[in-house]
Design a protein around this motif. Structure first.
Motif, mmCIF file in Angstrom:
data_model
loop_
_atom_site.group_PDB
_atom_site.id
_atom_site.type_symbol
_atom_site.label_atom_id
_atom_site.label_comp_id
_atom_site.label_asym_id
_atom_site.label_seq_id
_atom_site.Cartn_x
_atom_site.Cartn_y
_atom_site.Cartn_z
ATOM 1 N N ASP A 322 111.971 39.829 -62.402
ATOM 2 C CA ASP A 322 110.752 40.570 -62.718
ATOM 3 C C ASP A 322 109.541 39.650 -62.855
ATOM 4 O O ASP A 322 108.461 40.104 -63.240
ATOM 5 C CB ASP A 322 110.940 41.375 -64.005
ATOM 6 C CG ASP A 322 111.330 40.471 -65.167
ATOM 7 O OD1 ASP A 322 111.564 39.258 -64.925
ATOM 8 O OD2 ASP A 322 111.408 40.972 -66.305
ATOM 9 N N THR A 323 109.724 38.355 -62.571
ATOM 10 C CA THR A 323 108.617 37.403 -62.717
ATOM 11 C C THR A 323 108.184 36.785 -61.402
ATOM 12 O O THR A 323 107.061 36.283 -61.287
ATOM 13 C CB THR A 323 109.016 36.270 -63.672
ATOM 14 O OG1 THR A 323 110.181 35.612 -63.167
ATOM 15 C CG2 THR A 323 109.297 36.824 -65.055
ATOM 16 N N GLN A 324 109.060 36.796 -60.378
ATOM 17 C CA GLN A 324 108.741 36.159 -59.114
ATOM 18 C C GLN A 324 109.207 37.033 -57.956
ATOM 19 O O GLN A 324 110.310 37.568 -57.976
ATOM 20 C CB GLN A 324 109.400 34.772 -59.023
ATOM 21 C CG GLN A 324 108.977 33.981 -57.792
ATOM 22 C CD GLN A 324 109.549 32.568 -57.822
ATOM 23 O OE1 GLN A 324 110.254 32.202 -58.754
ATOM 24 N NE2 GLN A 324 109.223 31.784 -56.820
ATOM 25 N N ALA A 344 111.031 41.565 -45.959
ATOM 26 C CA ALA A 344 110.987 42.349 -47.190
ATOM 27 C C ALA A 344 110.596 41.470 -48.370
ATOM 28 O O ALA A 344 110.988 40.299 -48.446
ATOM 29 C CB ALA A 344 112.344 43.001 -47.459
ATOM 30 N N ARG A 345 109.803 42.077 -49.277
ATOM 31 C CA ARG A 345 109.437 41.421 -50.533
ATOM 32 C C ARG A 345 109.839 42.350 -51.668
ATOM 33 O O ARG A 345 109.530 43.534 -51.637
ATOM 34 C CB ARG A 345 107.941 41.135 -50.583
ATOM 35 C CG ARG A 345 107.484 40.156 -49.502
ATOM 36 C CD ARG A 345 106.037 39.782 -49.663
ATOM 37 N NE ARG A 345 105.631 38.788 -48.682
ATOM 38 C CZ ARG A 345 104.448 38.184 -48.661
ATOM 39 N NH1 ARG A 345 103.551 38.489 -49.591
ATOM 40 N NH2 ARG A 345 104.168 37.299 -47.736
ATOM 41 N N ALA A 346 110.523 41.802 -52.655
ATOM 42 C CA ALA A 346 111.077 42.643 -53.731
ATOM 43 C C ALA A 346 110.785 42.024 -55.085
ATOM 44 O O ALA A 346 110.743 40.801 -55.233
ATOM 45 C CB ALA A 346 112.582 42.809 -53.536
ATOM 46 N N ILE A 347 110.586 42.916 -56.075
ATOM 47 C CA ILE A 347 110.386 42.485 -57.457
ATOM 48 C C ILE A 347 110.936 43.561 -58.380
ATOM 49 O O ILE A 347 110.955 44.754 -58.049
ATOM 50 C CB ILE A 347 108.885 42.222 -57.740
ATOM 51 C CG1 ILE A 347 108.730 41.475 -59.059
ATOM 52 C CG2 ILE A 347 108.082 43.514 -57.723
ATOM 53 C CD1 ILE A 347 107.315 40.960 -59.299
#
Length: 815
Positions: A322-324, A344-347
């Protein structure tokens, strides 16, 4: 009440003035500091970029400049220097050969200062205006002198560009600071000064009227606390209600805004549970996967992955923090079965005390295709699709490392096409390119699957056989078999654009590994073997051996020595008389000799071929032409036999095809005050065959000035009556191969008789070369030849000896 109003105005003026003064000062100081810092960083970047650009520009021309110095090619050298000064950062370029003489130089006016910051900026750049680069000629030049490429930079041009940008940055920075200060003042006035004034007014109303109106300020800060302390406890419930109402409205507006952004985003967005179950998807995500939002809801995103299994996808999701932001690539498959790459980019994020994964996916098919094209351009030949030199060297280097470790053997085959230049020049580059494509296809089909066939450029192909056996003998057998297969498939005709073409090939083979040779060494060895094949008649193959390398080294020594010979005036002219059967000298042929300071007198056979292959034959030929005409002018002034008609000078094909050749000959005749009928130029049959139209035009121009033309070594080339009939020829010289051992009734006698009959019908004079015995001369006289040249009559003589010989024989007949 008036007093209270005055106090409010006075308070507003004091606060406003203080705010304006301090904010403006701080904004200007920050603006100047940030702009100055930006200018300084820009200065560092421009200095770095300028230095890298100069290094890149010079490296682009390093090889061309080296080749120009190597060949003493003034035209190519001028192209290098003129191209360098076309760059705005370079105003002077000079190319100095390895004898410290300027081979080419170009200069243009340097840029003048255009602003008051140009000179300070020029000092700050601290660029090296004078750059001198040594050109590596170590392989062909063992002297102490080094060839150099010198450039001088136009630092004022760079400084002007930077100073103008700095002025613009400073102006924009100050404008930005002033605008920012104004906006801050407006916001402070709107959210601080004005509420304070309103609160003061509200306090005055409380004091004067004893009742409270609507609170002027309700924010949760010190001013709000002050307002609420004045309003009393009876206002607490109303204040809390107003606050909750406002917060609900803001949250509703925020949720609507977020949903609008997500639905209209250009990338696919998925709000998923931690196990990749889709909770919410935007319009682009539904379109990408080919399903509706309702169909996608509660399905798992892992089901649409091609690269990851379900468990692997879950493991990937567990690693998302949840930080990067976590970035990964995947292949997705949609409902229609189409597979496409995505980035894809995920958080991980928390909404209403529940954790979700937000995954944003973008289709990168276009980028992958572009990367593929860039890879092909970097490692493959654009014409044939074969690997290029870079990819070939990578594979050969890897093979060398592998073979050193497992002690196995491989081979490099260097292939060069025979007669390709003739086909390319006569039928055009389109046919030549198509021929190269056909050859690439044939090579690909005939070579082993594990081999690599690359095109190095032009008509050069290089083959790598990475695994050929555990011994050099086995490797040689396999390589020879492959070479034979290549020669066999190359011997078959090519049908291109209605033309049936025959194009054989020559191959040089080098076996590796051997004595820690590098990839470049192996290729050079195969190239050396290739030259051996060329020398032996082409259309074959040869293996590299040390003797070939020694021969190549000797050739390089000769080539290097020719540079010094031209520089140090080591060439001399000897002259061989041309004599008629009655003993009168009708002319002479100028023959070059190299008076080497260590090896002594070297005859043309020891260096002419190297001069032709290296391109130095043009400069040597020009020297022979000038020196020959110079001697002729001197002899005519001192007195020659009346029978002496002309001096014959051999002209190489490369020299003859120079654009200014005709003008050069005419200029030299004018300089030495020589009539054209005193000069004879000897040319070869092959030159006429390859450049008939150009040669015909030049010959006619010189013939108009009275210059005579002779065909040297007649009968050994592609003899054709076409140029005998259509060109302004005067003399045929029978090659010594027909004269040596000539006897009546022999096959050579029949050939000589035909040559004499042809010349007689065309009105041409015939001179027999290489006459060494009395029997040869008598046979020639019997066949009808009246003029001779050879050791029987006289060996080639130095200039002073030739004059003595001419004087002694001017009135005597030589038997």
């Amino acid at each position: 009440m008036a007093k209270h109003h005055f106090m409010g105005l006075n308070l507003r003026r004091k606060i406003a003035l203080k705010q304006a003064r301090f904010i403006l000062i701080i904004a200007l100081l920050l603006g100047v500091f940030s702009t100055g810092l930006q200018i300084y960083l820009d200065l560092q970047q421009v200095r770095k970029n300028t230095t890298e650009d100069i290094e890149r520009i010079i490296s682009l021309y390093r090889d061309t400049a080296t080749q120009a110095v190597y060949n003493l090619n003034a035209f190519q050298a001028n192209e290098v220097t003129s191209s360098l000064i076309s760059y705005p950062t370079i105003y002077h370029a000079q190319l100095i050969d390895d004898f410290s003489e300027t081979l080419a130089e170009h200069r243009r006016d340097q840029t003048l200062s255009s602003s008051f910051l140009s000179l300070p900026a020029q000092q700050l750049f601290d660029l090296n205006r004078y750059i001198e680069m040594e050109l590596d000629l170590a392989s062909v030049n063992s002297g102490n002198e080094r060839a150099r490429l010198i450039v001088e930079l136009d630092t004022i041009h760079v400084a002007n560009s930077f100073s103008q940008r700095a002025i613009n940055s400073l102006f924009l920075g100050l404008m930005h600071s002033v605008a920012l200060a104004a906006i801050i003042l407006l916001l402070i006035y709107r959210y601080l000064s004005r509420p304070i004034v309103q609160t003061a007014k509200w306090v005055n109303e409380l004091r004067s009227e004893g009742k409270s109106s609507v609170l002027p300020y309700t924010a949760e800060d010190e001013l709000g606390d002050l307002v609420r302390s004045f309003s009393g406890l009876w206002k607490d419930r109303e204040a809390v209600t107003d606050k909750l109402t406002k917060m609900v409205a803001e949250l509703s507006e925020s949720e609507h805004f977020s949903r609008s952004i997500m639905d209209n985003a250009g990338d696919a967005m998925f709000l998923c549970e931690l196990d990749s179950t889709i909770f919410r998807v935007n319009n682009q995500g539904a379109s990408t996967l080919g399903l509706s939002k309702q169909q996608l809801r509660n399905t798992k995103l892992a089901d649409y992955s091609k690269n990851y299994s379900f468990d692997e996808y879950l493991q990937l999701c567990e690693g998302i923090s949840d930080t990067q932001v976590t970035t990964f690539e995947d292949l997705q498959i949609n409902a229609n079965g189409k597979v496409f790459p995505v980035e894809a980019r995920a958080i991980k994020l928390s909404l209403q005390s529940h954790e979700y994964l937000l995954i944003v996916a973008r289709d990168i098919s276009v980028r992958k295709q572009a990367e593929k094209q860039i890879h092909e351009l970097a490692f493959y030949d654009t014409l044939t699709g074969l690997p290029n030199r870079r990819l070939y060297l990578d594979r050969l280097t890897a093979s060398l490392e592998l073979h050193q470790a497992n002690h196995s053997f491989g081979a490099v085959l260097f292939l060069d096409l025979d007669r390709f230049k003739t086909i390319n020049d006569s039928l055009g580059h389109g046919v030549g390119d198509e021929l190269l494509n056909n050859i690439a296809q044939r090579l690909t089909h005939v070579l082993p699957i594990e081999s690599t066939c690359a095109r190095f450029g032009g008509d050069e192909f290089v083959i790598l056989l990475p695994e050929t056996g555990s011994s050099s003998d086995v490797c040689a057998d396999v390589s020879a078999h492959v070479a034979q297969e290549v020669l066999k498939v190359m011997s078959e005709p090519f049908s291109i654009e209605g033309h049936t073409l025959y194009c054989t090939a020559s191959l040089g083979i080098a076996v590796f590994p051997a004595s820690d040779a590098s990839a470049q060494d192996i290729i050079r060895q195969a190239d050396t073997a290739l030259y051996r094949v060329k020398a032996m008649g082409r259309n074959g193959f040869q293996f590299y051996d040390p003797e070939m390398q020694s021969t190549a080294q000797e050739r390089l020594e000769v080539e290097k020595g020719l540079h010094q010979a031209l520089k140090s005036n080591q060439f001399v002219l000897w002259f061989q008389p041309q004599i008629c059967k009655d003993g009168q000298i009708i002319g002479a042929e100028a023959l070059i000799r190299w008076q080497h300071p260590e090896k002594g007198l070297i005859f043309p056979g020891g260096f002419i071929q190297v001069a032709e292959e290296s391109g130095q034959i043009v400069e040597i030929g020009n020297w022979v032409l000038r020196e020959g005409l110079k001697h002729l002018a001197k002899w005519r002034a001192e007195g020659l036999p009346e029978s002496f008609q002309r001096l014959a000078i051999n002209i190489s094909p490369m020299q003859f095809m120079q654009v200014d050749f005709v003008d050069q000959v005419i200029s030299l005749m004018d300089e030495f005050d020589l009539p054209g009928d005193a000069v004879e130029l000897e040319i070869t049959e092959n030159m006429l065959l390859n450049n008939f139209e150009v040669a015909s035009h030049k010959m006619k121009l010189l013939k108009g000035k009275g210059v005579s033309f002779a065909i040297d070594d007649f009968g050994t080339g592609y003899s054709s009556l076409k140029y005998l009939r259509n060109l302004p020829l005067d003399i045929l010289k029978i090659d010594r191969s027909f004269v040596t051992g000539l006897r009546s009734k022999s096959e050579e006698a029949a050939i000589v008789e035909v040559i004499l009959a042809t010349a007689d019908r065309l009105g041409l004079l015939v001179i027999a070369e290489g006459v060494e015995t009395l029997e040869e001369k008598e046979t020639l006289v019997e066949l009808g030849c009246d003029c001779f040249q050879g050791y029987l009559l006289s060996k080639p003589l130095p200039a002073d000896k030739f004059i003595e010989f001419s004087s002694a024989n001017s009135s005597a007949e030589i038997d």
